[in-house]
Design a protein around this motif. Structure first.
Motif, PDB file in Angstrom:
ATOM      1  N   ASP A   1      -3.344  -5.781  -3.405  1.00 10.46           N
ATOM      2  CA  ASP A   1      -2.693  -4.633  -2.833  1.00 10.46           C
ATOM      3  C   ASP A   1      -3.690  -4.008  -4.168  1.00 10.46           C
ATOM      4  OD1 ASP A   1      -1.743  -2.146  -2.925  1.00 10.46           O
ATOM      5  OD2 ASP A   1      -0.137  -3.029  -2.079  1.00 10.46           O
TER       6      ASP A   1
ATOM      7  N   SER B   1      -2.414  -0.391  -4.920  1.00 12.67           N
ATOM      8  CA  SER B   1      -2.480   1.205  -4.384  1.00 12.67           C
ATOM      9  C   SER B   1      -1.268   1.392  -6.286  1.00 12.67           C
ATOM     10  CB  SER B   1      -1.430   1.019  -3.562  1.00 12.67           C
ATOM     11  OG  SER B   1      -0.267   0.208  -3.116  1.00 12.67           O
ATOM     12  N   THR B   2      -1.408   0.708  -7.005  1.00 12.37           N
ATOM     13  CA  THR B   2      -0.268   0.808  -8.103  1.00 12.37           C
ATOM     14  C   THR B   2      -1.360  -0.501  -8.839  1.00 12.37           C
ATOM     15  OG1 THR B   2       2.175   0.991  -7.184  1.00 12.37           O
ATOM     16  CG2 THR B   2       2.050  -0.296  -9.192  1.00 12.37           C
TER      17      THR B   2
ATOM     18  N   LEU C   1       0.700  -0.923   0.261  1.00  9.07           N
ATOM     19  CA  LEU C   1      -0.002   0.242   0.105  1.00  9.07           C
ATOM     20  C   LEU C   1       1.117   0.852  -0.181  1.00  9.07           C
ATOM     21  CD1 LEU C   1      -2.497  -1.520   2.246  1.00  9.07           C
ATOM     22  CD2 LEU C   1      -2.744  -1.393   0.471  1.00  9.07           C
ATOM     23  N   ASP C   2       2.172   1.270  -0.580  1.00 13.27           N
ATOM     24  CA  ASP C   2       2.688   2.383  -0.970  1.00 13.27           C
ATOM     25  C   ASP C   2       3.370   2.485   0.166  1.00 13.27           C
ATOM     26  OD1 ASP C   2       2.129   2.470  -3.621  1.00 13.27           O
ATOM     27  OD2 ASP C   2       0.750   4.455  -3.598  1.00 13.27           O
TER      28      ASP C   2
END
Ligand code: ZN
Length: 360
Positions: free
Chosen positions: A330, A332-333, A230-231
């Motif tokens: 995840d 986030s990307t 999550l970065d």
């Protein structure tokens, strides 16, 4: 006049690629092994490999599309003798991930990573590497002082045997490399600044690595990073100087070291230069998966040239700092961003190699 030999700097990914959103949604609805998910997993692997190959990456992975829930617990997820409330990994943005806890013996893997390799190699046209989790990470599953009728010594013996089986199966099936994910190395220094925990992890992992021949160890690598989810990271505040001297004591031929996201890359490269052994190669991270900015090939080229000032070319390679989604949920990307970053890594590494090769 003899032509100079072209220089090749090997470049490899770490492992994970963000899963397709429809797969993540379906996984969240229930059982990850629901047979109706099989075709979604298969599509995800096929699409990931096709897009990976389109980046020009000379070595690829299956993007860990089937590693559920994550890079660490895929082999034990669903075991009946575990409980969910195990070791906690705290991340810098305040969120946490938890490992399962072993509540009864005996300890056995539920699945080995070579089952992922089987599928990937059906689709791939270029070499495929396979990441596996380290025994030191899974050793955190034995949380109690002792489990009735299952002493820690027996657990460790079972754990090491399972890990050895997993690596051997991946090697036998033709993995280009087997990469042991050792993200908890830097975290160990944060948990125990005395260094005892890190040393015990190194010793434990070496117990297995020493069962392999020098020839086999040329296909075994170790990945270290400050975590990536999550970065966010879990141990970027730990000075690499506390980790790297011990890291290169591991009996492996290759090391995949997160570097792009470091504040002081020259300082890290100095330590690597000092402790890297003559028969080891370091793949330095030139892409930061948790940075939303897509690196340009020129930026990558600069990072490779910088590293080449410290590391002999025959011992240098490039990689990403980490997987792009080590935890399966995840988002986030995006997949597009991940593949654009990989493409920049490949192009930037190639152009740096050309420049180095053209030097008088
Ligand atoms: Zn990592």
């Amino acid at each position: 006049m003899p032509q100079p030999q072209p220089i090749v700097i090997p470049t490899e990914p770490i492992g994970s690629i963000p899963r397709p959103l429809d797969l993540i949604r379906k996984m969240a609805q229930g059982d990850s092994e629901d047979p109706t998910l099989a075709s979604l997993y298969e599509d995800a692997v096929r699409d990931t490999i096709a897009r990976f190959e389109a980046t020009g990456s000379p070595v690829i992975t299956d993007g860990e599309q089937r590693k559920y829930h994550d890079f660490c617990t895929y082999c034990v997820s669903g075991l009946p003798n575990t409980a969910p409330n195990g070791f906690t990994i705290p991340f810098s943005d305040g969120h946490a991930r938890r490992l399962p806890q072993l509540i009864r013996g005996p300890f056995r893997y539920r699945r080995y990573a070579d089952s992922y390799l089987d599928v990937a190699m059906r689709y791939a046209h270029v070499p495929v590497k396979q990441a596996v989790i380290s025994p030191s990470a899974l050793s955190l599953m034995y949380q109690a002082d002792s489990i009735q009728d299952y002493p820690r010594e027996q657990f460790i013996a079972d754990l090491l045997r399972e890990h050895e089986i997993e690596i051997r199966r991946c090697l036998q099936k033709g993995a280009h490399k087997v990469q042991v994910d050792f993200t908890e190395g830097r975290l160990a220094v944060k948990i125990d600044p005395s260094g005892h925990l890190l040393n015990s992890f190194i010793e434990l992992n070496n117990l297995v690595l020493s069962r392999f021949s020098p020839e086999e160890r040329k296909r075994i690598g170790v990945h270290t990073c400050p975590g990536s989810d999550l970065d966010s990271t879990h141990s970027a505040d730990v000075d690499y100087a506390e980790l790297l001297p011990s890291l290169f004591e591991l009996k492996a031929g290759h090391f995949y070291v997160a570097l792009a996201g470091e504040r002081d890359r020259p300082q890290v490269l100095n330590i690597v230069r000092k402790y890297l052994k003559p028969d080891q190669r370091v793949f330095v991270g030139v892409i930061s998966p948790i940075d939303p900015h897509v690196e340009t090939p020129e930026e990558v080229q600069e990072r490779v040239l910088e590293a080449s000032e410290y590391i002999p070319i025959r011992q240098l390679g490039t990689t990403d700092d980490c997987g792009f989604a080590p935890f399966s949920d995840d988002t986030s990307t995006s997949r597009d961003t991940a593949f654009a970053k990989i493409r920049a890594r490949v192009l930037g590494t190639q152009s740096a190699a050309r420049l180095i090769g053209a030097r008088p």
